[in-house]
Design an enzyme around this catalytic site. Structure first.
Site, PDB file in Angstrom:
ATOM      1  N   LYS A 181       0.743  -1.168   0.095  1.00  0.00           N
ATOM      2  CA  LYS A 181       0.176  -0.038   0.036  1.00  0.00           C
ATOM      3  C   LYS A 181       0.662   1.228  -0.144  1.00  0.00           C
ATOM      4  O   LYS A 181       0.697   2.249  -0.716  1.00  0.00           O
ATOM      5  CB  LYS A 181      -0.801   0.010   1.150  1.00  0.00           C
ATOM      6  CG  LYS A 181      -2.118  -0.910   0.972  1.00  0.00           C
ATOM      7  CD  LYS A 181      -2.693  -1.249   2.327  1.00  0.00           C
ATOM      8  CE  LYS A 181      -3.896  -2.246   1.972  1.00  0.00           C
ATOM      9  NZ  LYS A 181      -4.605  -2.741   3.485  1.00  0.00           N
TER      10      LYS A 181
ATOM     11  N   GLN B  69      -4.432  -1.453   9.437  1.00  0.00           N
ATOM     12  CA  GLN B  69      -4.346  -2.719   9.047  1.00  0.00           C
ATOM     13  C   GLN B  69      -4.951  -3.589  10.060  1.00  0.00           C
ATOM     14  O   GLN B  69      -4.552  -3.968  11.104  1.00  0.00           O
ATOM     15  CB  GLN B  69      -2.864  -3.352   8.464  1.00  0.00           C
ATOM     16  CG  GLN B  69      -2.623  -4.453   7.841  1.00  0.00           C
ATOM     17  CD  GLN B  69      -3.525  -4.456   6.491  1.00  0.00           C
ATOM     18  OE1 GLN B  69      -3.302  -3.295   5.794  1.00  0.00           O
ATOM     19  NE2 GLN B  69      -4.121  -5.543   6.101  1.00  0.00           N
TER      20      GLN B  69
ATOM     21  N   ASP C 270     -11.256   3.113   3.957  1.00  0.00           N
ATOM     22  CA  ASP C 270     -11.550   1.452   4.031  1.00  0.00           C
ATOM     23  C   ASP C 270     -12.756   1.296   3.782  1.00  0.00           C
ATOM     24  O   ASP C 270     -13.566   0.449   3.508  1.00  0.00           O
ATOM     25  CB  ASP C 270     -10.912   0.880   5.087  1.00  0.00           C
ATOM     26  CG  ASP C 270      -9.648   0.039   4.943  1.00  0.00           C
ATOM     27  OD1 ASP C 270      -9.261  -0.120   3.880  1.00  0.00           O
ATOM     28  OD2 ASP C 270      -8.918  -0.165   5.893  1.00  0.00           O
TER      29      ASP C 270
END
Ligand code: NAD
Length: 298
Positions: free
Chosen positions: A55, A99, A122
């Site tokens: 990422k 994460q 997200d």
């Protein structure tokens, strides 16, 4: 025997990333804004480390300002919340992601919900989930994996899925449920199947679109699939095998790819399908957040 078209998620992701890079450069030139992405990783999970590295790499390649916060596995809940509060107030940061999975002592829901909805790239905040479910996507962040799947489905079938049956196998908050909302908004008739579904092969056989998000290697068999169906394989499973006496590991999806290729109309491979699109959609959401913060989005 027909062979399904291979949906090249990697190539599509590259194309999209190129466009994001161009838009990022023009945002800086015209408005002096650089999209900023903060990734928080807690603990030492090896798969998470790989995801976070990818990422960060992708964010930098797009021209973003990218920061990574690496916290020890024993970090306390208040320490995590304090960091997220700082990031929520940092004007250089437009997207924040933590994460997952988190170490067991941390409250995942409290942490996810403490990210400002306007930086929740997200799409896990209840505000964004609610907006997506209600069809108010103009200023909502859609979770990256289903958003990427949707783009690939659109490429194959166009934007209007009226009259088509879709099955989503798996009802998770990050894939199955938002995928159902997106497909329903495109007029597909949807079934969300899960571990308690009876006659899953029968349900799949009736579906023009199959999104498999379970985490069971090669579960979807060729004789489950309607001829010509579009198959999106979200599953990522690591399989250990011995070839010529040597033990190796490889990734495979939830779909029995080689066999299903003979029946389906189009199919995503694993790797090289949904995975690269997911990362690129994170960049898409972060760019969008930067634009929204400057009042530049619709
Ligand atoms: P999860 O583990 O949260 O949920 C799995 C779902 O599968 C559940 O809803 C469960 O009911 C269903 N299920 C389990 N056994 C079943 C069975 N026998 N028949 C039908 N349904 C069954 O799932 P998740 O987090 O959505 O992840 C699913 C898979 O997708 C995993 O392999 C994950 O690694 C992968 N994934 C990939 C990406 C990507 O970017 N490619 C992103 C997210 C998840």
């Amino acid at each position: 025997m027909t062979t399904a078209r291979r949906i090249d998620g990697k190539a599509k992701a590259e194309q999209l990333a190129e466009s994001i890079t161009g838009q990022t450069a023009s945002l800086l030139k015209k408005h002096g804004i650089t999209p900023g992405l903060a990734v928080v990783i807690i603990g030492e999970d090896p798969a998470s480390k790989v995801y976070v590295r990818n990422k960060k790499r992708r964010a930098e390649a797009c021209g973003f300002y990218s920061v990574q916060h690496t916290l020890p596995a024993n970090v306390s809940q208040p320490e995590v919340l304090k960091l997220l509060d700082d990031l929520n107030h940092d004007n250089a940061i437009h997207g924040i992601l933590v994460q997952l999975p988190l170490p067991g002592h941390l409250d995942e829901q409290a942490i996810t919900q403490s990210i400002s909805p306007s930086k929740d790239v997200d799409g896990f905040h209840f505000i964004n989930i609610g907006k997506l479910t209600a069809g108010h996507t103009a200023d909502a962040f859609v979770p990256c994996t289903p958003a990427g799947c949707m783009l690939m489905i659109e490429d194959e079938l166009g934007p209007d899925l009226s009259g088509l049956n879709a099955v989503i196998i798996g009802r998770s908050n990050i894939v199955g449920k938002p995928m159902a909302s997106l497909l329903m908004q495109r007029n597909a008739t949807i079934t969300v199947a899960h571990s308690r579904t009876r006659d899953l092969p029968g349900v799949v056989r009736n579906s023009d679109i199959v999104v498999a998000a379970v985490g069971r290697p090669n579960m979807v068999k060729a004789d489950w699939v309607k001829p010509g169906a579009v198959i999106i394989d979200v599953g990522i499973n690591r399989i250990e095998e011995t070839i010529d006496g040597e033990s190796r590991s490889r990734l495979t999806g939830d779909v029995d790819y080689d066999a299903v290729c003979a029946v389906a109309g189009a199919i995503t491979p694993v790797p090289g399908g949904v995975g690269p699109m997911t990362i690129t959609m994170l960049m898409f959401n972060t760019l969008r957040s930067a634009r929204l913060s400057a009042g530049l989005e619709d």
